[in-house]
Design an enzyme around this catalytic site. Structure first.
Site, PDB file in Angstrom:
ATOM      1  N   PRO A   7     -24.027  -4.544 -26.984  1.00  0.00           N
ATOM      2  CA  PRO A   7     -25.176  -4.784 -26.103  1.00  0.00           C
ATOM      3  C   PRO A   7     -24.929  -5.947 -25.135  1.00  0.00           C
ATOM      4  CG  PRO A   7     -25.795  -4.959 -28.430  1.00  0.00           C
ATOM      5  CD  PRO A   7     -24.317  -4.794 -28.393  1.00  0.00           C
ATOM      6  N   ASP A  60      -7.708   2.833  -6.130  1.00  0.00           N
ATOM      7  CA  ASP A  60      -7.101   4.148  -5.912  1.00  0.00           C
ATOM      8  C   ASP A  60      -8.150   5.241  -5.987  1.00  0.00           C
ATOM      9  OD1 ASP A  60      -7.444   3.527  -8.630  1.00  0.00           O
ATOM     10  OD2 ASP A  60      -5.908   4.936  -9.262  1.00  0.00           O
ATOM     11  N   ARG A  97     -12.020   8.138 -12.659  1.00  0.00           N
ATOM     12  CA  ARG A  97     -11.351   8.229 -13.962  1.00  0.00           C
ATOM     13  C   ARG A  97     -11.076   6.828 -14.511  1.00  0.00           C
ATOM     14  NH1 ARG A  97      -6.190  10.549 -10.937  1.00  0.00           N
ATOM     15  NH2 ARG A  97      -5.095   8.615 -10.481  1.00  0.00           N
ATOM     16  N   GLU A 124      -9.266   4.442 -14.307  1.00  0.00           N
ATOM     17  CA  GLU A 124      -8.256   3.757 -13.522  1.00  0.00           C
ATOM     18  C   GLU A 124      -8.973   2.789 -12.575  1.00  0.00           C
ATOM     19  OE1 GLU A 124      -4.995   6.257 -13.005  1.00  0.00           O
ATOM     20  OE2 GLU A 124      -3.884   4.871 -11.763  1.00  0.00           O
ATOM     21  N   ASP A 169      -1.515   2.496  -2.309  1.00  0.00           N
ATOM     22  CA  ASP A 169      -2.628   3.217  -1.682  1.00  0.00           C
ATOM     23  C   ASP A 169      -3.277   2.342  -0.604  1.00  0.00           C
ATOM     24  OD1 ASP A 169      -2.027   3.913  -4.424  1.00  0.00           O
ATOM     25  OD2 ASP A 169      -3.691   5.326  -4.377  1.00  0.00           O
ATOM     26  N   TRP A 206       4.866   0.209  -2.460  1.00  0.00           N
ATOM     27  CA  TRP A 206       3.686  -0.341  -3.133  1.00  0.00           C
ATOM     28  C   TRP A 206       3.697  -1.864  -2.918  1.00  0.00           C
ATOM     29  CZ3 TRP A 206       4.557   4.534  -3.581  1.00  0.00           C
ATOM     30  CH2 TRP A 206       3.559   5.384  -4.019  1.00  0.00           C
ATOM     31  N   GLU A 236      -6.795  13.334  -4.027  1.00  0.00           N
ATOM     32  CA  GLU A 236      -5.545  12.672  -4.393  1.00  0.00           C
ATOM     33  C   GLU A 236      -4.336  13.563  -4.108  1.00  0.00           C
ATOM     34  OE1 GLU A 236      -5.355  11.886  -8.611  1.00  0.00           O
ATOM     35  OE2 GLU A 236      -3.761  10.398  -8.353  1.00  0.00           O
ATOM     36  N   HIS A 265      -9.682   9.878  -3.325  1.00  0.00           N
ATOM     37  CA  HIS A 265      -8.491   9.018  -3.281  1.00  0.00           C
ATOM     38  C   HIS A 265      -8.148   8.865  -1.800  1.00  0.00           C
ATOM     39  CE1 HIS A 265      -6.328   8.299  -7.061  1.00  0.00           C
ATOM     40  NE2 HIS A 265      -5.240   8.041  -6.364  1.00  0.00           N
TER      41      HIS A 265
HETATM   42  C1  BGC Z   1      -2.870   6.084  -8.895  1.00  0.00           C
HETATM   43  C2  BGC Z   1      -2.261   5.998  -7.549  1.00  0.00           C
HETATM   44  C3  BGC Z   1      -1.104   5.124  -7.578  1.00  0.00           C
HETATM   45  C4  BGC Z   1      -0.139   5.725  -8.540  1.00  0.00           C
HETATM   46  C5  BGC Z   1       1.156   5.049  -8.639  1.00  0.00           C
HETATM   47  C6  BGC Z   1      -1.869   6.626  -9.840  1.00  0.00           C
HETATM   48  O1  BGC Z   1      -2.334   6.761 -11.113  1.00  0.00           O
HETATM   49  O2  BGC Z   1      -4.038   6.801  -8.897  1.00  0.00           O
HETATM   50  O3  BGC Z   1      -2.867   6.410  -6.484  1.00  0.00           O
HETATM   51  O4  BGC Z   1      -0.578   4.760  -6.368  1.00  0.00           O
HETATM   52  O5  BGC Z   1      -0.686   5.903  -9.800  1.00  0.00           O
HETATM   53  O6  BGC Z   1       2.069   5.953  -8.439  1.00  0.00           O
END
Ligand code: BGC
Length: 946
Positions: free
Chosen positions: A179, A507, A511, A513, A520, A576, A787, A808
């Site tokens: 909580p 990203d 989900r 993430e 990205d 990246w 994506e 995405h």
């Molecule tokens: C993400 C991406 C990211 C990638 C790395 C993914 O799980 O959603 O967009 O750049 O992993 O390759």
């Protein structure tokens, strides 16, 4: 004619008044002109401090001031600023009287109207500064002083914090999501409150109330930074929430990114396992006395209706457990626990540089329907990010469950498998005392569909409202073309940005993430800067990029870095990690922001040094871990042998690109030695690239679109091979009839084609409606960018559930091409921030019109064209204090008219000339209306001007 007469008259008037002054030195001229009180047609407006309108609580010690010039004369052209004066005062009154000024810049003979740093004495903690500016135009005519603006400093040093960190002393199991704590205290104010500020932050997320009212309109405070190094605090004006006598403050705490579940590895407690609060309210009474109310041992804590609230999982809320009046004075806090005073650091506290996260808009559902599997589902009509506001009435104890999904499967059923471990579920238990309205607190959902279970009464479209939440950035563009599909594509790109700019660039929003994936963000940053004002947003995030950068210069995959663990750094992938160089450079281009280059320079250089070390003596970067051309079409097709671009090629190309940008950065910053060193490095990398990956006949790497796109975009090939390689690329595109690129190659593909004269091929890719293409998802009904090219396949089935986001932004990077090439709004690197604008639309692809306007730091630039038969019409708007080079495609000098007249001697226009197959000309600010006759198409192979 009337217009001409009035122009002549007014310039004669100005001249007669100015003539006697011409003999005087500049400064005096201005002073006298001011005294003569010429009726000014110049206005200054749009005052910004550090990209913000009247910001409260900033900690930039030399804030930069920007303003815009406006001409009151209809159709005035060529408005420039020749000088400005800024004054800053501690109060509005003193500002207006021009007395007791903190700083007076004096008349500064400069055309700069953006990013001018405050140059007065050191600014004081908590102090508000009022400022205004006046300008002189090119003729020396002065404007009035602008309307006042202000900024207010936050708490500038750790010692300004008198409050203590406090933590609820409640039994908790940090391995689980429990909580949400509530904390409160009461206090007495003995006097009339003149002015009050609250400064607040937390470990975890907080929501604060004073006397029963919500403080501020920000959500997800204190935002997400690399908490151990930087923790943001917010500043609120709470004057009107306080009163003389009894008051109470209450704060809700949520797990958020701090100790909630974060990342796909099911981690919790990444930054700590205890929630904490730091609040300081400074009250100034009318009689001048001051008082501080702080977080300290006098607070009490308990838990209440929020039984669970997590970023990914949603919220469980039992309204029967609410504690009415808990943030009001007089509430009986029976059974509440005490708090622990904790000795956490305060030297990591920072004021937010970026925009706050807010509820920005509401979405009304399209319909309510039943799926074949029997779910009752509300369709929002838009894949959105935020939450559903629920309205319901029913008996106490009834539970309404809201599940959220982005898509329906091919049978029309609610589909959540692509959410992986993110539950995105809200459970609301009714208190049963009439109509109830509920919004969750510390969670957000990415969804178009809401499956509703247990609703009381009839569920209608009025029962649910979509609340859209993101960093509150100013929208920066209007965009419309003659193609409905492309307009929808632009809509989808924009919604991808809304959904994924939530204090950090993520990203995806649905989900388990939702992380600050660097690749990205890098890929999308230029498009983002067209769609919205992202300067402050990225200023903030780049600080974390630099701070989370590893000792050896490598950059984490995600920032804030929640994927690395001790001894196991997760970073260093080409394209990246290059974010550390690319985004600062893009912000410099888009906003003329030199300071961001200064601030990030070390981080930029560290990354390039890292690349150099990894590449070693031969300057070819091979062997390390890279994501490569992520999710390229080719990588999912066994029947495209060899169509995958090698990671070594990609890494070496980005090594060159970052070195190139770093070399230019060093030049901008006047670091000549560095610039020379990096230029030398760049030429070595280019040679190595060609030696390793390019044949004498201009074949690059594996002959893939991405290989050509990178080599050409980054200028890696010798001059003579460029047209050859471009031709090969164009042939490859024609042969396939579609793109084969992934995250890395896609943003550059159309740029390279159009730059080398293969405009038709670029438009063919843009307009293609079948998979793989940008319009395939649009035709499938997408309202955001997917994506993957085939998130939902032509047969209706889905791509791999373990990685299939429908929101995405990466592939939305085509937006940049639509702005820069279709509409033709381009930045001149030599005069960034749109001080000198290139307007060079390249019509094609069956478009009959493209109309785009973009708000720059100087004002609105627009390029709107229509094409019918052989007639090309272009309406251009150039903001005051900037100039433009306009290029009209495929025409002859004699075939161009402006506002119905031949180009010679048009006001505001100079140097009209034939430039190959285009007509080029220079303009000052103003609105221009060109009509030209279009001649034969351009010849491929020759690069067009950038
Ligand atoms: C993400 C991406 C990211 C990638 C790395 C993914 O799980 O959603 O967009 O750049 O992993 O390759």
């Amino acid at each position: 004619m009337e217009y001409l007469k009035s122009r002549l008259l007014s310039s004669a008037l100005v001249l007669s008044l100015l003539l006697p002054l011409l003999a005087l030195p500049m400064g005096e001229t201005f002073a006298k002109a001011d005294r003569l009180k010429i009726e000014s047609t110049l206005r200054v407006a749009g005052l910004l401090t550090e990209y913000k309108e009247d910001p409260l609580g900033i900690d930039v010690t030399r804030p930069r001031l920007s303003w815009q010039l406006k001409s009151l004369k209809a159709n005035e052209r060529g408005v420039t600023q020749s000088a400005y004066q800024v004054r800053v005062a501690p109060s509005l009154r003193e500002l207006q009287l021009g007395k007791h000024l903190v700083w007076d810049s004096g008349e500064v003979h400069s055309g700069d109207s953006i990013q001018q740093a405050y140059g007065g004495p050191p600014l004081r903690s908590g102090q508000r500064y009022y400022w205004q500016v006046r300008v002189w135009n090119g003729e020396g005519q002065a404007s009035e002083w602008s309307a006042p603006a202000y900024w207010e400093m936050g708490l500038l040093s750790a010692s300004d914090w008198k409050a203590s960190w406090i933590e609820p002393d409640l039994p908790e199991d940090p391995s689980k999501s429990g909580p949400a704590p509530m904390m409160r205290r009461e206090f007495k104010l003995n006097g009339v409150v003149e002015n009050a500020r609250a400064y607040a932050t937390s470990h975890g997320l907080y929501e604060m109330q004073l006397n029963g009212q919500r403080v501020g309109d920000e959500v997800f405070t204190p935002g997400w930074t690399s908490y151990t190094k930087r923790l943001q605090y917010q500043t609120y004006d709470v004057t009107r929430l306080l009163k003389s006598g009894d008051n109470a403050v209450g704060v809700l705490l949520g797990n958020g990114w701090y100790r909630g579940r974060i990342g796909f590895e099911d981690r919790r407690n990444v930054y700590g396992d205890r929630l904490g609060l730091l609040v300081q309210i400074r009250v100034v009474y009318r009689d001048g006395r001051e008082e501080l109310i702080t977080s300290d041992q006098n607070w009490k804590a308990t838990t209440g209706p929020i039984l669970m609230s997590e970023i990914y999982n949603g919220e469980t809320y039992d309204a029967r457990l609410e504690k009415p009046g808990w943030s009001m004075p007089g509430f009986v806090a029976a059974g509440w626990s005490s708090v622990r005073v904790a000795n956490h650091r305060k030297d990591n506290l920072v004021a937010p540089a970026g925009p706050p996260v807010r509820k920005t808009q509401e979405v009304r559902p399209l319909k309510v329907f039943k799926t074949p599997a029997g779910d009752t589902v509300v369709d929002m009509g838009q894949n959105m990010v935020g939450w559903a506001r629920l309205k319901v009435q029913g008996p106490a104890g009834a539970v309404v469950t809201l599940r959220h999904a982005e898509v329906l499967d091919k049978d029309g059923n609610f589909y959540t498998r692509n959410l992986r471990g993110a539950e995105q579920t809200v459970r609301y238990t009714l208190k049963g005392d009439g109509p109830e309205t509920f919004e969750p607190h510390f969670t957000f959902q990415g969804f178009r569909y809401v499956a509703v279970d247990g609703y009381q009464g009839e569920l209608t479209t009025a029962s649910i409202t979509g609340v859209v939440v993101h960093s509150d950035m100013r929208p920066a563009s209007e965009f419309e073309t003659s193609s409905k599909l492309i307009n929808q594509l632009q809509h989808n790109i924009l919604w991808g940005q809304k959904g994924n700019f939530l204090d950090v660039p993520t990203d995806c929003p649905q989900r388990d993430e939702r992380l600050g994936w660097t690749g990205d963000a890098q890929v999308f940053s230029r498009t983002a800067a067209f769609n919205m004002d992202v300067a402050a947003f990225f200023t903030k995030w780049l600080k974390d990029v630099a701070l989370d950068q590893f000792e050896n210069g490598s950059v984490p995959h995600v920032v804030p870095d929640v994927l690395s663990s001790p001894g196991k750094p997760a970073g260093g992938s080409a394209a990246w990690s290059d974010v550390a160089v690319i985004i600062p450079w893009n912000m410099y281009l888009s906003y003329g922001d030199k300071r961001i280059l200064e601030t990030q320079y070390q981080s930029m250089a560290k990354w390039v040094e890292y690349e150099r070390r990894r590449a070693g003596d031969d300057y070819v970067w091979d062997g390390d871990f890279h994501f490569g051309d992520w999710l390229a079409f080719a990588s999912t097709r066994a029947d495209y042998p060899g169509a995958t671009t090698s990671k070594d090629l990609i890494a070496t190309a980005f090594f060159a690109h970052s070195t190139d940008l770093l070399q230019r950065t060093a030049q901008v910053l006047g670091k000549q030695e560095d610039a020379a060193r990096f230029a030398e490095l760049l030429s070595r990398i280019k040679k190595a690239f060609c030696r390793e990956f390019v044949t004498e006949t201009g074949r690059v790497g594996e002959d893939t679109q991405t290989a050509y796109a990178l080599a050409l975009q980054f200028d890696l090939l010798p001059d003579e091979l460029r047209p050859v390689a471009a031709k090969r690329l164009a042939e490859e595109v024609r042969r396939r009839g579609h793109l084969t690129t992934g995250f890395v190659g896609t943003p550059y593909l159309c740029h390279v084609l159009s730059r080398y004269g293969y405009l038709d091929e670029a438009y063919m890719l843009l307009n293609r409606e079948e998979y793989p293409s940008w319009l395939y998802p649009v035709k499938t009904g997408a309202t955001t960018i997917w994506e993957r090219w085939d998130g939902q396949k032509p047969d209706g089935s889905f791509q791999d559930k373990s990685m299939n986001s429908f929101n995405h932004y990466a592939y939305g990077a085509i937006g940049e091409w639509m702005y820069r090439v279709m509409a033709g709004i381009e930045i001149d690197e030599a005069a960034p921030g749109y001080k000198h604008i290139l307007i060079q639309p390249q019509p094609g692809g069956r478009f009959t019109s493209v109309k785009v306007s973009h708000n720059t730091m100087y004002g609105t630039v627009s390029s709107g064209w229509t094409l019918s038969d052989d007639k090309f019409e272009l309406v251009v708007e150039v903001p005051a204090n900037t100039r433009a080079t306009v290029r009209l495609p495929r025409t002859q000098l004699g075939n161009v008219m402006e506002s119905g007249q031949a180009l010679t001697n048009r006001p505001g226009i100079s140097n009209a000339r034939q430039e190959g197959e285009s007509v080029a000309l220079e303009t000052g600010s103003g609105r221009y209306h060109f009509i030209s006759e279009v001649t034969k198409p351009a010849r491929p192979g020759a690069p067009s001007p950038r």
